[in-house]
Write a protein that holds these residues in place. Structure first.
Motif, PDB file in Angstrom:
ATOM      1  N   LYS A 490      -8.068  -0.650   9.380  1.00 54.24           N
ATOM      2  CA  LYS A 490      -9.257  -1.452   9.091  1.00 54.24           C
ATOM      3  C   LYS A 490     -10.003  -0.994   7.848  1.00 54.24           C
ATOM      4  N   ASP A 491     -10.131   0.317   7.681  1.00 56.71           N
ATOM      5  CA  ASP A 491     -10.861   0.817   6.506  1.00 56.71           C
ATOM      6  C   ASP A 491     -10.129   0.471   5.217  1.00 56.71           C
ATOM      7  N   GLU A 492      -8.803   0.570   5.247  1.00 56.84           N
ATOM      8  CA  GLU A 492      -8.016   0.233   4.057  1.00 56.84           C
ATOM      9  C   GLU A 492      -8.114  -1.262   3.753  1.00 56.84           C
ATOM     10  N   VAL A 493      -8.034  -2.059   4.789  1.00 59.35           N
ATOM     11  CA  VAL A 493      -8.136  -3.511   4.615  1.00 59.35           C
ATOM     12  C   VAL A 493      -9.476  -3.865   3.972  1.00 59.35           C
ATOM     13  N   LYS A 494     -10.528  -3.212   4.437  1.00 57.72           N
ATOM     14  CA  LYS A 494     -11.857  -3.470   3.882  1.00 57.72           C
ATOM     15  C   LYS A 494     -11.930  -3.056   2.413  1.00 57.72           C
ATOM     16  N   GLU A 495     -11.309  -1.929   2.071  1.00 57.30           N
ATOM     17  CA  GLU A 495     -11.318  -1.463   0.686  1.00 57.30           C
ATOM     18  C   GLU A 495     -10.622  -2.471  -0.230  1.00 57.30           C
ATOM     19  N   PHE A 496      -9.496  -2.999   0.204  1.00 57.49           N
ATOM     20  CA  PHE A 496      -8.780  -3.989  -0.609  1.00 57.49           C
ATOM     21  C   PHE A 496      -9.591  -5.276  -0.724  1.00 57.49           C
ATOM     22  N   SER A 497     -10.286  -5.635   0.344  1.00 57.47           N
ATOM     23  CA  SER A 497     -11.067  -6.876   0.305  1.00 57.47           C
ATOM     24  C   SER A 497     -12.198  -6.791  -0.716  1.00 57.47           C
ATOM     25  N   LEU A 498     -12.710  -5.585  -0.958  1.00 55.95           N
ATOM     26  CA  LEU A 498     -13.756  -5.403  -1.973  1.00 55.95           C
ATOM     27  C   LEU A 498     -13.233  -5.708  -3.373  1.00 55.95           C
ATOM     28  N   HIS A 499     -11.906  -5.695  -3.520  1.00 57.85           N
ATOM     29  CA  HIS A 499     -11.281  -6.054  -4.799  1.00 57.85           C
ATOM     30  C   HIS A 499     -10.660  -7.449  -4.737  1.00 57.85           C
ATOM     31  N   ASN A 500     -11.121  -8.246  -3.776  1.00 49.12           N
ATOM     32  CA  ASN A 500     -10.661  -9.634  -3.604  1.00 49.12           C
ATOM     33  C   ASN A 500      -9.161  -9.739  -3.331  1.00 49.12           C
ATOM     34  N   ILE A 501      -8.630  -8.752  -2.632  1.00 51.49           N
ATOM     35  CA  ILE A 501      -7.232  -8.789  -2.206  1.00 51.49           C
ATOM     36  C   ILE A 501      -7.213  -8.858  -0.684  1.00 51.49           C
ATOM     37  N   ASN A 502      -6.538  -9.877  -0.192  1.00 53.31           N
ATOM     38  CA  ASN A 502      -6.476 -10.136   1.247  1.00 53.31           C
ATOM     39  C   ASN A 502      -5.223  -9.464   1.816  1.00 53.31           C
ATOM     40  N   VAL A 503      -5.412  -8.468   2.670  1.00 60.10           N
ATOM     41  CA  VAL A 503      -4.290  -7.756   3.274  1.00 60.10           C
ATOM     42  C   VAL A 503      -3.796  -8.532   4.494  1.00 60.10           C
ATOM     43  N   LYS A 504      -2.486  -8.744   4.546  1.00 61.82           N
ATOM     44  CA  LYS A 504      -1.871  -9.518   5.621  1.00 61.82           C
ATOM     45  C   LYS A 504      -0.885  -8.647   6.400  1.00 61.82           C
ATOM     46  N   SER A 505      -0.526  -9.133   7.584  1.00 60.16           N
ATOM     47  CA  SER A 505       0.507  -8.473   8.382  1.00 60.16           C
ATOM     48  C   SER A 505       1.877  -8.764   7.775  1.00 60.16           C
ATOM     49  N   TYR A 506       2.671  -7.699   7.563  1.00 63.91           N
ATOM     50  CA  TYR A 506       3.942  -7.865   6.856  1.00 63.91           C
ATOM     51  C   TYR A 506       4.846  -8.891   7.528  1.00 63.91           C
TER      52      TYR A 506
END
Length: 521
Positions: A490-506
């Motif tokens: 969750k923390d990593e996903v949030k960090e990427f979202s701050l850069h407008n990158i949406n993390v998805k399930s592989y």
């Protein structure tokens, strides 16, 4: 001024065009509902055009449909001790009237998932729908299927597309019920523009007969998928003039068909007057007998997709590419890891010569041949989707290194989708990232077979996240079956979202060839 008029509702036609642009962006459509009454009235029909296909784990929309049950059906459901809160006391719209697309298999799966949530919850306090122990769950689901389709029929919906998709024989009873109900109410499909039939499994005679009866009554079949051993069962559909396929069918998908001993393909294709798209997916016996029937055609053979797992005769493939290579848009292979390298090289050379319009390229069990990189370079002006996997080799690290050292500089400036399944060393990955720094990838998927090595996540953050080189990212470390998906952090996903990158399930983002070819036209 114009913006204020759009939001205030003074320009409804323009507002509708703007909202319709987000037709498949369900999150945005949900936000549109909250703007004002006009936006709500315009967005709701778009959200309810095809609700059974929306990727969600929430199936409570079925309960909204059930609000429209007549008293007779409600009485039947009362036999199952259904709580009153299953039926919405009031709804603001006639939601069933909005439906435009129906896929029978997706309806069945959606009801099944809704049933699991509504009835199968272990905690008693969440079980608002109780079944009598002497009444089977399948009977209840059967009643729900009948109820839904009777609701759609009663509302005289204006269907755009009906898809009869048969995936497994475990749903035979439900297919039979639904098809019979549609056949009893043929006005339900009288005005549809697209009737599509995908048979990925079933050989039951009753289902076949009902399907053929429906196609015959409508006589406007647009797309058909046949698979495994069911091709002989439906040859009459393609050959007979009774079904009018010659003037309506524009897409055929052959999925894992064994073409051995099938000798009337030329007759089938010659009488299909509006056929625009042919997809051959992992079929066997694409040999001289098959190719010669294609060569004998007096019409163009518009082969849009070819996925193979064997090369019977390289000369036969050459003849096929000479006939149809200019039409080919989707190509892939998955050979055994010890497959003849010279045949793979010759295959790439043929693709370079005859197939310059490829948009989707899938290399499974890739061995790092230079001719393959030459192919990517040759077609990159059209290439949108690329997948490279090297699972299965003893020297995965060496082949992965070859891929990462040579791939980046061959990529186009924009890619819709890139999937890499490699054993990645940090140094090689950094080379790839630097060589591909001018490429924007909308959806990047990476499976790293780390086997005890360090994760490449820090490099992904430095070269991809901070430079915003992708829109969607799916990344997974695979270590002897122990998968660590970035999406679960969750923390990593949030960090990427701050850069407008949406993390998805592989695994959720992997393209499945079956669905890709089925939906590509």
């Amino acid at each position: 001024m114009s913006c204020s008029k759009i939001f205030s509702g003074d320009l409804p036609e323009l507002t509708y065009k703007i909202i319709k642009y987000f037709q498949n962006d369900f999150s945005t459509l949900h936000s549109c509902i909250l703007v004002n009454r006009l936006w709500c009235r315009l967005a709701i029909p778009l959200l309810w055009e095809n609700p059974f296909s929306i990727p969600t784990k929430n199936y409570k929309f079925i309960e909204t449909y059930l609000h429209n049950l007549n008293d007779d059906l409600k009485k039947k459901l009362s036999m199952y001790n259904i709580g009153d809160n299953l039926f919405h006391s009031n709804t603001f719209f006639n939601y069933p009237s909005f439906i435009k697309y129906l896929n029978i298999f997706k309806v069945i799966i959606s009801v099944e998932k809704w049933f699991e949530t509504a009835v199968g919850t272990l905690k008693p306090e969440n079980r608002y729908l109780q079944l009598n122990s002497n009444i089977s769950a399948s009977n209840f689901e059967r009643l729900i299927y009948m109820s839904l389709f009777e609701i759609f029929i009663k509302n005289e919906v204006n269907l755009h597309t009906l898809e009869i998709e048969i995936i497994s024989n475990i749903y035979n009873m439900y297919y039979d019920i639904i098809l019979e109900l549609i056949l009893q109410n043929t006005d339900f499909i009288h005005n549809i523009k697209n009737l599509n039939f995908y048979n990925n499994y079933n050989e039951q005679v009753e289902i076949k007969n009902r399907t053929l009866q429906l196609i015959n009554s409508y006589q406007y079949l647009k797309k058909i998928l046949l698979s495994y051993n069911n091709f002989p069962l439906y040859q009459s559909l393609l050959l007979s003039k009774d079904y009018n396929c010659s003037n309506t069918l524009n897409t055929i998908i052959f999925y894992y068909i064994n073409f051995e001993g099938i000798n009337n393909l030329d007759k089938i294709f010659d009488q299909l007057n509006v056929l625009e798209s042919i997809h051959i997916v992992y079929c066997s016996f694409l040999n001289n007998n098959f190719i010669q029937q294609i060569i004998n055609l007096t019409k163009p053979f518009k082969l849009k997709s070819l996925f193979i797992s064997e090369i019977s005769q390289i000369e036969s493939l050459k003849l096929l590419f000479q006939k149809s290579g200019g039409h080919l848009e989707n190509f892939g292979y998955k050979f055994d890891y010890n497959y003849d390298l010279s045949l793979k090289r010759q295959l790439s050379e043929l693709l370079i010569v005859y197939c310059n319009n490829i948009k989707f390229l899938d290399f499974n069990e890739f061995e790092g041949q230079i001719t393959s990189f030459n192919l990517i370079e040759m077609i990159k002006h059209n290439l949108n989707y690329l997948s490279i996997s090297i699972i299965g080799y003893n020297d995965t690290e060496h082949i992965s290194s070859i891929v990462l050292q040579n791939l980046g500089q061959t990529l186009p400036s924009v890619l819709e989708y890139l999937n890499l399944v490699l054993k990645i060393k940090a140094d090689d990955f950094e080379v790839f990232l630097k060589n591909s720094q001018d490429t924007f990838i909308k959806k990047l998927l990476i499976m790293n077979i780390i086997q005890g090595q360090n994760s490449i996540l820090p490099l992904i953050k430095e070269h991809i996240m901070e430079k915003k080189r992708v829109k969607y990212l799916a990344f997974i470390d695979c270590d002897f079956g122990c998968d660590k998906d970035l999406f679960s952090l969750k923390d990593e996903v949030k960090e990427f979202s701050l850069h407008n990158i949406n993390v998805k399930s592989y695994y959720n983002e992997l393209i499945d060839v079956y669905y890709f070819t089925k939906e590509s036209d």
